[in-house]
Design an enzyme around this catalytic site. Structure first.
Site, short mmCIF file in Angstrom:
data_model
loop_
_atom_site.label_atom_id
_atom_site.label_comp_id
_atom_site.label_asym_id
_atom_site.label_seq_id
_atom_site.Cartn_x
_atom_site.Cartn_y
_atom_site.Cartn_z
N CYS A 151 16.51 44.42 2.36
CA CYS A 151 17.13 44.21 3.91
C CYS A 151 18.51 43.80 3.82
O CYS A 151 19.23 43.53 4.82
CB CYS A 151 16.09 43.46 4.79
SG CYS A 151 14.58 44.08 4.54
N HIS A 169 19.26 40.69 10.96
CA HIS A 169 18.35 41.62 10.27
C HIS A 169 17.16 41.71 11.37
O HIS A 169 16.64 40.93 12.12
CB HIS A 169 17.83 41.39 9.08
CG HIS A 169 16.79 42.29 8.61
ND1 HIS A 169 16.79 43.60 8.51
CD2 HIS A 169 15.64 41.92 7.91
CE1 HIS A 169 15.75 44.16 8.06
NE2 HIS A 169 14.80 43.01 7.55
N ASN A 213 11.26 47.54 11.47
CA ASN A 213 12.07 46.95 10.27
C ASN A 213 12.15 48.08 9.35
O ASN A 213 11.38 48.46 8.41
CB ASN A 213 11.12 45.90 9.77
CG ASN A 213 12.07 45.35 8.54
OD1 ASN A 213 13.08 45.88 7.82
ND2 ASN A 213 11.48 44.35 7.87
N1 COA Z 1 -3.52 42.80 13.91
C1 COA Z 1 -4.22 41.61 14.34
N2 COA Z 1 -4.57 40.67 13.56
C2 COA Z 1 -3.81 40.53 12.49
C3 COA Z 1 -2.89 41.60 12.20
C4 COA Z 1 -2.59 42.56 13.00
N3 COA Z 1 -1.67 43.53 12.55
N4 COA Z 1 -2.17 40.98 10.94
C5 COA Z 1 -2.76 39.88 10.50
N5 COA Z 1 -3.72 39.33 11.44
C6 COA Z 1 -4.52 38.40 11.58
C7 COA Z 1 -4.58 37.50 10.30
O1 COA Z 1 -5.83 38.19 9.58
C8 COA Z 1 -5.18 36.07 10.80
O2 COA Z 1 -6.15 36.26 11.17
P1 COA Z 1 -7.09 34.58 11.06
O3 COA Z 1 -6.55 33.71 11.64
O4 COA Z 1 -8.40 35.14 11.33
O5 COA Z 1 -7.15 34.68 9.45
C9 COA Z 1 -4.17 36.08 12.24
O6 COA Z 1 -3.96 37.49 12.42
C10 COA Z 1 -2.92 35.28 11.93
O7 COA Z 1 -2.21 35.76 11.00
P2 COA Z 1 -0.83 35.34 10.24
O8 COA Z 1 -0.31 35.92 9.25
O9 COA Z 1 -1.00 33.65 10.50
O10 COA Z 1 0.13 35.64 11.47
P3 COA Z 1 1.56 35.42 11.76
O11 COA Z 1 1.89 34.56 12.92
O12 COA Z 1 2.18 34.64 10.46
O13 COA Z 1 2.19 36.84 11.71
C11 COA Z 1 3.66 38.43 10.45
C12 COA Z 1 2.13 37.87 10.62
C13 COA Z 1 3.48 39.15 9.23
C14 COA Z 1 3.87 39.07 11.66
C15 COA Z 1 4.64 37.26 10.39
O14 COA Z 1 4.29 36.25 9.52
C16 COA Z 1 5.90 37.71 9.77
O15 COA Z 1 6.80 38.56 10.51
N6 COA Z 1 6.52 37.27 8.63
C17 COA Z 1 7.76 37.82 8.13
C18 COA Z 1 7.58 39.27 7.66
C19 COA Z 1 8.67 39.92 7.42
O16 COA Z 1 9.70 39.73 8.10
N7 COA Z 1 8.66 40.92 6.59
C20 COA Z 1 9.92 41.53 6.23
C21 COA Z 1 10.91 40.87 5.53
S1 COA Z 1 12.27 41.97 5.36
#
Ligand code: COA
Length: 334
Positions: A119, A261, A291
């Site tokens: 990215c 980004h 993204n």
């Molecule tokens: N829909 C519903 N629930 C979901 C889900 C979805 N699409 N994806 C994950 N969950 C659940 C998880 O299983 C977890 O459940 P649990 O509490 O029972 O274990 C809960 O939601 C929380 O998950 P978590 O991973 O803690 O959520 P988060 O707030 O960290 O959000 C992301 C997840 C991926 C959105 C976030 O971490 C993120 O954006 N990270 C950066 C990713 C990124 O930018 N990547 C590109 C890099 S260039």
């Protein structure tokens, strides 16, 4: 050629694929909800390329590049170098930049090079191009950030498939002098390779060639440590933005525009709070495009320029992070 004091963006272009994938459609594919996706990421819908060959990575790049060359008033054979930032190249080899060259009708045999910085790829390209123009090696450099991530996404994995998308953006960089109101003022690039497994495709490279078992385990698809990446994202984009602003002798309040980004609206809002930037100064496209990795910044830039938001002479900072973990920032007067 004589060295140039500065470089500047001569023109921008972008290409948004035709197919829209909404959160409601994703609800039918994986165990997720529109509310969850919006709350955690800000994404309402994303664009996906057609997989029939009409919207390959190089095709989307070509659409964006042609618009950028048109805006820059640069003819194909005036391009001296093509830098193509992507982690989803048409082929393992040759480079997508080489595939693109003929699609643009460039016949001058200019060098072509792909940049693999995920990215942060477009900003890596901008910094490389800026230094090559300043040394006088090249006059006009075409930089593309384009991705067709779809084949590398596991569409049954709700933790990743809600985030990623396809698209392309481009810019032509040329010479600028001291009195020019448009110029690149400063930049920083970094990479912390200790995070190399936080966002990666486990197999398909030479370290782990694909076989039937690995394909069954979906090792050809992206895996991500979302929470860790989130922390890296905010930390690295903040540090790089501050360093680039300092090098340009500017503070956040001097900026008219800020383009981070587009990975997640929560990351953008957190960064805005930490850097004390008003959200109104921030260009946001993630809610409608998702993204698309190296393409997010050039698409956001091009849309803001074409909408008449970013004007010539406006001070603008751009910052990115991505797999690696790579990061960078560029401060410029558009
Ligand atoms: N829909 C519903 N629930 C979901 C889900 C979805 N699409 N994806 C994950 N969950 C659940 C998880 O299983 C977890 O459940 P649990 O509490 O029972 O274990 C809960 O939601 C929380 O998950 P978590 O991973 O803690 O959520 P988060 O707030 O960290 O959000 C992301 C997840 C991926 C959105 C976030 O971490 C993120 O954006 N990270 C950066 C990713 C990124 O930018 N990547 C590109 C890099 S260039």
């Amino acid at each position: 050629m004589t060295p140039s004091k500065y470089s500047k963006i001569l023109g921008t272009g972008s290409y948004i694929p035709s197919r829209t994938l909404t959160n409601q459609e994703l609800e039918k594919m994986v165990d997720t909800s529109n509310e969850w996706i919006i709350e955690r990421t800000g994404i309402k819908e994303r664009r996906l390329a057609k997989l029939d060959g009409s919207e390959t990575c190089s095709e989307m790049g070509a659409f964006a590049a042609k618009k950028a060359m048109e805006a820059a008033n640069i003819k194909p054979d005036e391009i001296d170098l093509i830098l193509f930032a992507t982690v989803s190249p048409d082929y393992k080899l040759p480079s997508t930049a080489a595939v693109l060259q003929q699609k643009l009708g460039i016949k001058n045999e200019c060098p072509c090079l792909d940049i693999v910085a995920a990215c942060s790829g477009f900003l890596y390209g901008l910094v490389i191009a800026d230094s090559m123009i300043k040394t006088g090696i090249y006059k006009n450099i075409l930089i593309i950030g384009a991705e067709l991530l779809q084949p590398f996404v596991d569409w049954t994995d709700r933790t990743t498939c809600i985030l990623f998308a396809d698209g392309a953006g481009a810019a032509v960089l040329g010479r600028a002098d001291e009195n020019d109101s448009s110029k690149i003022l400063s930049s920083t690039l970094s990479c912390d390779g200790t995070g190399d497994k936080l966002l990666f495709v486990p197999s398909g490279g030479s370290a782990s060639p694909l076989n039937k078992e690995k394909l069954e385990r979906k090792e050809d698809k992206l895996v991500m440590e979302g929470k860790q990446i989130f922390k890296y994202a905010t930390r690295t984009m903040m540090r790089n933005s501050q360093m680039a602003l300092e090098a340009a002798h500017l503070s956040v309040s001097d900026l008219q525009w800020f383009i981070p980004h587009q990975a997640n609206l929560r990351i953008i809002e957190y960064l805005a709070k930490k850097l004390e930037i008003n959200m109104e100064k921030i260009i946001v496209t993630v809610e409608k495009y998702g993204n698309n990795s190296a393409a997010t910044i050039p698409i956001a830039l091009d849309e803001a320029v074409r909408a008449g938001k970013i004007k010539r002479g406006d001070k603008c900072a751009m910052t990115a992070f991505g797999a690696g973990v790579t990061s960078g920032a560029v401060v410029l007067q558009y």
